[in-house]
Motif scaffolding. Structure first.
Motif, PDB file in Angstrom:
ATOM      1  N   LYS A   2       0.475  -1.508  -0.111  1.00  0.00           N
ATOM      2  CA  LYS A   2       0.078  -0.011   0.058  1.00  0.00           C
ATOM      3  C   LYS A   2       0.527   1.022   0.007  1.00  0.00           C
ATOM      4  CE  LYS A   2      -4.184  -1.635   2.202  1.00  0.00           C
ATOM      5  NZ  LYS A   2      -5.117  -1.707   3.195  1.00  0.00           N
ATOM      6  N   LEU A  37      -3.124   2.111  -7.628  1.00  0.00           N
ATOM      7  CA  LEU A  37      -2.237   1.423  -5.898  1.00  0.00           C
ATOM      8  C   LEU A  37      -3.342   2.410  -4.532  1.00  0.00           C
ATOM      9  CD1 LEU A  37       1.230   1.695  -5.926  1.00  0.00           C
ATOM     10  CD2 LEU A  37      -0.121   0.092  -5.710  1.00  0.00           C
ATOM     11  N   GLY A  40      -6.110   1.189  -4.291  1.00  0.00           N
ATOM     12  CA  GLY A  40      -6.205   0.650  -3.349  1.00  0.00           C
ATOM     13  C   GLY A  40      -6.575  -0.681  -4.399  1.00  0.00           C
ATOM     14  N   LYS A  41      -6.317  -0.802  -5.634  1.00  0.00           N
ATOM     15  CA  LYS A  41      -6.308  -1.796  -6.369  1.00  0.00           C
ATOM     16  C   LYS A  41      -5.095  -3.006  -5.938  1.00  0.00           C
ATOM     17  CE  LYS A  41      -9.163  -0.497  -9.298  1.00  0.00           C
ATOM     18  NZ  LYS A  41     -10.045   0.414  -8.625  1.00  0.00           N
ATOM     19  N   ASP A  42      -5.566  -4.549  -6.115  1.00  0.00           N
ATOM     20  CA  ASP A  42      -4.206  -5.231  -5.962  1.00  0.00           C
ATOM     21  C   ASP A  42      -3.460  -5.298  -7.240  1.00  0.00           C
ATOM     22  OD1 ASP A  42      -5.574  -6.919  -6.941  1.00  0.00           O
ATOM     23  OD2 ASP A  42      -6.522  -7.640  -5.159  1.00  0.00           O
ATOM     24  N   THR A  43      -2.371  -6.098  -7.243  1.00  0.00           N
ATOM     25  CA  THR A  43      -1.981  -6.877  -8.265  1.00  0.00           C
ATOM     26  C   THR A  43      -2.039  -6.910  -9.116  1.00  0.00           C
ATOM     27  OG1 THR A  43       0.076  -6.387  -6.551  1.00  0.00           O
ATOM     28  CG2 THR A  43       0.051  -7.324  -8.683  1.00  0.00           C
ATOM     29  N   GLU A  44      -3.006  -8.272  -9.439  1.00  0.00           N
ATOM     30  CA  GLU A  44      -4.032  -8.860 -10.317  1.00  0.00           C
ATOM     31  C   GLU A  44      -5.213  -7.407 -11.120  1.00  0.00           C
ATOM     32  OE1 GLU A  44      -4.220 -11.522 -11.976  1.00  0.00           O
ATOM     33  OE2 GLU A  44      -2.652 -11.941 -10.980  1.00  0.00           O
ATOM     34  N   GLN A  45      -5.357  -6.379  -9.845  1.00  0.00           N
ATOM     35  CA  GLN A  45      -6.631  -5.464 -10.938  1.00  0.00           C
ATOM     36  C   GLN A  45      -5.047  -4.721 -11.667  1.00  0.00           C
ATOM     37  OE1 GLN A  45      -7.832  -5.077  -6.865  1.00  0.00           O
ATOM     38  NE2 GLN A  45     -10.153  -5.002  -7.810  1.00  0.00           N
ATOM     39  N   GLU A  62       5.011  -7.828 -15.669  1.00  0.00           N
ATOM     40  CA  GLU A  62       5.133  -8.454 -13.685  1.00  0.00           C
ATOM     41  C   GLU A  62       6.204  -8.225 -13.810  1.00  0.00           C
ATOM     42  OE1 GLU A  62       4.477 -12.858 -12.450  1.00  0.00           O
ATOM     43  OE2 GLU A  62       1.694 -11.843 -14.006  1.00  0.00           O
ATOM     44  N   TYR A  65       6.605  -4.615 -13.058  1.00  0.00           N
ATOM     45  CA  TYR A  65       5.606  -3.692 -12.005  1.00  0.00           C
ATOM     46  C   TYR A  65       6.336  -4.041 -10.376  1.00  0.00           C
ATOM     47  CZ  TYR A  65       1.769  -3.750  -8.771  1.00  0.00           C
ATOM     48  OH  TYR A  65       0.943  -3.240  -7.421  1.00  0.00           O
ATOM     49  N   TYR A  66       7.225  -5.189 -10.150  1.00  0.00           N
ATOM     50  CA  TYR A  66       8.245  -5.235  -8.749  1.00  0.00           C
ATOM     51  C   TYR A  66       9.376  -4.077  -9.275  1.00  0.00           C
ATOM     52  CZ  TYR A  66       4.847  -8.860  -7.746  1.00  0.00           C
ATOM     53  OH  TYR A  66       3.611  -9.382  -7.660  1.00  0.00           O
ATOM     54  N   THR A  78       5.800   3.664   0.424  1.00  0.00           N
ATOM     55  CA  THR A  78       4.739   2.696   0.329  1.00  0.00           C
ATOM     56  C   THR A  78       5.006   2.598   2.359  1.00  0.00           C
ATOM     57  OG1 THR A  78       6.786   0.436   1.020  1.00  0.00           O
ATOM     58  CG2 THR A  78       5.654   1.041  -1.084  1.00  0.00           C
TER      59      THR A  78
END
Lengths: 86, 350
Positions: A2, A37, A40-45, A62, A65-66, A78
């Protein structure tokens, strides 16, 4: 993962951490990810949203993103990075 | 809106130079006061202090004797200035002159009704750089290890007590980071030659420097506080630009210190925030900093509050300020007629 709640960001890609006074700029995709982010969206979204709009395969997304998330954490933007500090 | 109260305020620290005094920013904040219509009487030590020639800010300037001349000659000069200008409030802005002004505060009030709002002698003395370790213990605030030295012969043994790098500091001003005993010796000679002895050796702390400008009412209340992080630092370590930050721990530390010391007047806290979010107090300046105008920009006019406190008014503490507001300092060439320089040089007033 987050983002810290009080992080300010704008559509121009400007990111401001009011705790430290640090400011950063991101490219348009970075801006979009930060916006997602903050929602509040997660990684998949987030993956779903980005892959739908940009020509990128899952594996490349991926990896990038990471990398980006790691950078946000290193820059203490974060929640988990903030907790680690304490 | 009620009419602004007319008031004459004498201000020192007109040296808006590369290591700036707080006078000019204090004056700017006062000139923008909603409560007061101020006439500014500048008090200058040198004839080339830029504030002397800023006629839109400083209405009249008088030269005053250097602090080393003692409080009697300062009092005599202030009597003369008061006879001409009828000073209501006086705001000294230099560490080195504060002792004389604090000592004269009662006399100025009783004999001439000149008000001030300054720390007590005890408050002024206990936060002195050489006394900082004791101050930290007394008020339960972390301070870096430090000690006073009086001779270069004290330098070789420092490595037994400290880990390099070290900060070499003058009693009033100047600080340099030294990585070797040779560098300590160089800075010792340079700083002691300018500001005298002792020299303070302080353990260098790794982290981010954050500063707070604040004002206390002398009864333990923090009337206002704005924390700032330096964004651009000159080779003299001065902030050339900075930004107001949202740091609740820093504000809590400031309030705690105000409560514990019952600080009276303006102050600046210089703090190192380590990566583990520990806060080490490295210095307390017993007056407003040169960046105090940022507080006005953030919604807290600290110089105006100081004047109100000096006049005996009740001042409500601020509960907020603008976060993410920046100041960017600049240099500016004033064109000055030789006549003006001649006047301040020969008559001591302009």
């Amino acid at each position: 993962m987050k983002l810290k709640r009080n992080i300010a960001h704008s559509d121009s890609g400007f990111v401001f951490d009011p705790n430290t006074g640090d400011s950063f700029s991101t490219n348009p995709i970075g801006t979009e990810i930060i916006k997602l982010l903050k929602e509040g969206k997660d990684t998949e979204q987030i993956k779903e949203a980005i892959v739908k709009v940009y020509l990128v395969d899952d594996a490349t997304f991926e990896k990038d993103y990471y990398d980006f998330i790691t950078m946000l954490s290193k820059l203490k933007l974060t929640e988990d990075a903030a907790k680690e500090k304490n | 809106m009620p009419p602004r109260k007319k008031i004459n305020i004498a201000v020192t620290g007109l040296n808006a130079i590369d290591s700036p005094g707080p006078g000019v920013p204090v004056i700017r904040a006062l000139k923008e006061s909603k409560a007061f219509d101020v006439r500014i009487i500048g008090l200058a030590y040198e004839t080339l202090e830029p504030g002397i020639y800023m006629h839109d800010l400083v209405d009249k300037t008088y030269q005053v004797p250097l602090p080393s001349a003692g409080k009697a000659s300062l009092l005599a000069r202030l009597k003369y200035i008061h006879s001409r200008e009828k000073i209501d409030v006086i705001i000294p802005n230099f560490d080195a002159e504060l002792f004389n002004f604090i000592k004269l505060a009662d006399t100025l009030k009783k004999e001439m009704n000149i008000k001030s709002f300054l720390p007590t002698v005890e408050q002024f003395e206990e936060r002195h750089k050489p006394n900082l370790p004791e101050f930290g213990k007394k008020h339960k605030i972390k301070v870096p290890k430090s000690k006073m030295i009086f001779s270069v012969s004290d330098i070789p043994s420092l490595s037994k007590e400290f880990t390099y790098p070290l900060v070499v500091k003058g009693k009033f001003y100047d600080a340099s980071v030294a990585y070797t005993p040779e560098q300590v010796a160089t800075y010792f000679n340079k700083i002691s030659g300018k500001w005298g002895l002792p020299i303070i050796i302080q353990q260098f702390m790794y982290g981010q420097e954050v500063n707070v400008t604040a004002i206390g009412d002398g009864r333990g209340n923090c009337i206002g506080a704005v924390p700032m992080r330096k964004q651009y630092i000159t080779d003299k370590g001065k902030a050339w630009s900075g930004i107001s930050i949202d740091d609740k721990k820093l504000l809590a530390m400031t309030s705690k210190l105000m409560k514990s010391t019952k600080w009276k007047g303006g102050m600046e806290l210089e703090i190192i925030k380590t990566n583990k979010e520990e806060y080490y107090l490295i210095e307390i300046n017993p007056r407003f900093p040169a960046w105090v105008y940022l507080a006005k920009g953030c919604g807290q006019n600290h110089p105006e509050a100081l004047v109100r406190l000096a006049l005996g008014e009740k001042v409500k503490p601020w509960s907020k300020y603008d976060i993410g507001k920046m100041f960017v300092r600049y240099s500016y060439d004033l064109i000055v007629e030789l006549k003006e320089f001649e006047k301040i040089s020969t008559l001591g007033e302009l």
